[in-house]
Design an enzyme around this catalytic site. Structure first.
Site, PDB file in Angstrom:
ATOM      1  N   VAL A  60      35.712  42.937  42.348  1.00 40.25           N
ATOM      2  CA  VAL A  60      37.009  42.297  42.560  1.00 40.25           C
ATOM      3  C   VAL A  60      36.922  40.797  42.844  1.00 40.25           C
ATOM      4  O   VAL A  60      37.942  40.110  42.790  1.00 40.25           O
ATOM      5  CB  VAL A  60      37.785  42.964  43.725  1.00 40.25           C
ATOM      6  N   TYR A  61      35.748  40.280  43.140  1.00 41.47           N
ATOM      7  CA  TYR A  61      35.659  38.864  43.476  1.00 41.47           C
ATOM      8  C   TYR A  61      36.042  38.003  42.259  1.00 41.47           C
ATOM      9  O   TYR A  61      35.393  38.062  41.211  1.00 41.47           O
ATOM     10  CB  TYR A  61      34.258  38.487  43.943  1.00 41.47           C
TER      11      TYR A  61
END
Length: 323
Positions: A60-61
Site C-alpha cells: 500500500v505504500y
C-alpha cells in the site's frame, strides 16, 4: 553496522531496518511527503554502503510505487542474496470485495503483485499489515503457509494487533504444523510504550523478533515539540498517536542529547536499541543526516541513569494503530 538473528530464526539482519514508506511517487497514494525515485535511490544506495541489509516496504505504500522503487534500487545496487527484503499485505489495493484483507484469494493475488513490482522471485519476510476480523485466522495462516511452501516467501511476520490475537495465531499455526510468524512489527518508542505490557513479553517468551515502527515517534523525538515538518503537516494518522503530556519526554531527550553532544535522534533510537527484545527498529529516512544519525545510534550506549531519566515521565496512552 551490527547484525543479529531475527528472533529465534537463523536469518541474520542488520540492527537497523530501512523503512521504505519514505520512498514513493508523491502523486500516488496518500504520502505526498515521500521522496521520488531519484532521491530515494540515493538514500537506499547510501544505506547499503553503511551496511544496512534489511528493507521493509508494503504493497500500500504510495500505491505500490514504494515496492517498485525498492525493487529497482536493490537490483541495481546490491546482490539480492545479501539483502533481506520485507513487504506487507492487508490494505486496499483496488476496488471490489477482494481488493483488500487477508483472505486466501487476496493474499495470493497480492503476493504475486508485490513480487512483480519488486522484480524478484521471492520475499524474505512477508507480513500481515494488520489483523483481518472478517477472515478466519485459519484461512489466513494456511494461505501464508502455502506461500512459504511455494518458495515465494522465506519467513512470515505480523504487524500491530492485540497480544491475544498474536498469541492465537502462533498457537493455531503450531497446532496445524503451518509456518509460524517469526517477527512482530509494532508501534514502540519513548512516547508510546504500551507494548511493554503484553506484546513484548509475549515476543520474548516465543522467540519472536521485534522490529518496531516509528521508533522516533514520527520525528517528534528529534525536534522541539511545537516545530512542524512537511510530513507532520499532512500526516493525519500520526497526529493521533501522541499527546501534549509527551512534551516532557521530548525535553528529556534534548537534555540527554545536549549532555552527550549528539543529535536527539541518536539518543531516542539508542533507547529503542537498548531493549533486548528489539531486533531492529525500522527507521524512516528522507535526508542524509537522518541515515547518519541512525547508523551512529547503533554504537551509542546509554547509561542506566540516562535510560531511567528518559523513561520516568511516561504516562499511559490509548492504543492506536491496530486497524
Amino acid at each position: 553496522m551490527e547484525y543479529t538473528r531475527l528472533g529465534s530464526t537463523g536469518l541474520q539482519v542488520s540492527r537497523l531496518c530501512l523503512g521504505m514508506m519514505s520512498f514513493g511517487d508523491p502523486a500516488r497514494g496518500g504520502h505526498p511527503w515521500s521522496l521520488p525515485e531519484e532521491e530515494s535511490r540515493a538514500v537506499i544506495e547510501k544505506a547499503l554502503a553503511a551496511g544496512i541489509t534489511f528493507f521493509d516496504t508494503a504493497n500500500v505504500y504510495s500505491a505500490g510505487s514504494s515496492e517498485e522503487i525498492t525493487g529497482r534500487a536493490i537490483r541495481d545496487f546490491a546482490d539480492r542474496e545479501d539483502v533481506v527484503l520485507a513487504t506487507k499485505v492487508h490494505g486496499r489495493m483496488r476496488p471490489g470485495p477482494n481488493g483488500a484483507g487477508l483472505s486466501r484469494k487476496a493474499i495470493l493475488a497480492e503476493l504475486d503483485a508485490s513480487l512483480t513490482r519488486l522484480g524478484t522471485d521471492y520475499v524474505d519476510l512477508y507480513q500481515i499489515h494488520r489483523w483481518d476480523p472478517a477472515t478466519p485466522i485459519e484461512e489466513t495462516l494456511e494461505a501464508l503457509d502455502s506461500a512459504v511452501r511455494s518458495g515465494k516467501v522465506r519467513y512470515l511476520g505480523a504487524s500491530s494487533m492485540w497480544a491475544w490475537q498474536f498469541s492465537k495465531a502462533l498457537h493455531v499455526a503450531g497446532e496445524h504444523g503451518w509456518h509460524r510468524f517469526v517477527s512482530m512489527q509494532d508501534h514502540y518508542n519513548l512516547l508510546n510504550r504500551e507494548e511493554e505490557r503484553e506484546m513484548l513479553p509475549l515476543c520474548a517468551d516465543e522467540g519472536i523478533g521485534v522490529i518496531p515502527w516509528s521508533p522516533l515517534a514520527r520525528g517528534r523525538l528529534t525536534r522541539d515539540w511545537d516545530s512542524q515538518t512537511n510530513r507532520s503537516e499532512t500526516d493525519e494518522f500520526g497526529s493521533r498517536l501522541y499527546n501534549d503530556e509527551d512534551r516532557v519526554i521530548v525535553e528529556r531527550v534534548a537534555e540527554v542529547a545536549g549532555a552527550r553532544g549528539v543529535p536527539r535522534a541518536q539518543v531516542a533510537l539508542a533507547w529503542v536499541l537498548s531493549k533486548p527484545v528489539v531486533t531492529a527498529p525500522i527507521v524512516g529516512v528522507t535526508k542524509d543526516r537522518h541515515l547518519d544519525d541512525a547508523v551512529a545510534a547503533v554504537e551509542l550506549q546509554l547509561s542506566a541513569e540516562e535510560i531511567a531519566r528518559l523513561e520516568e515521565p511516561y504516562t499511559p496512552h490509548a492504543v492506536v494503530g491496530f486497524s
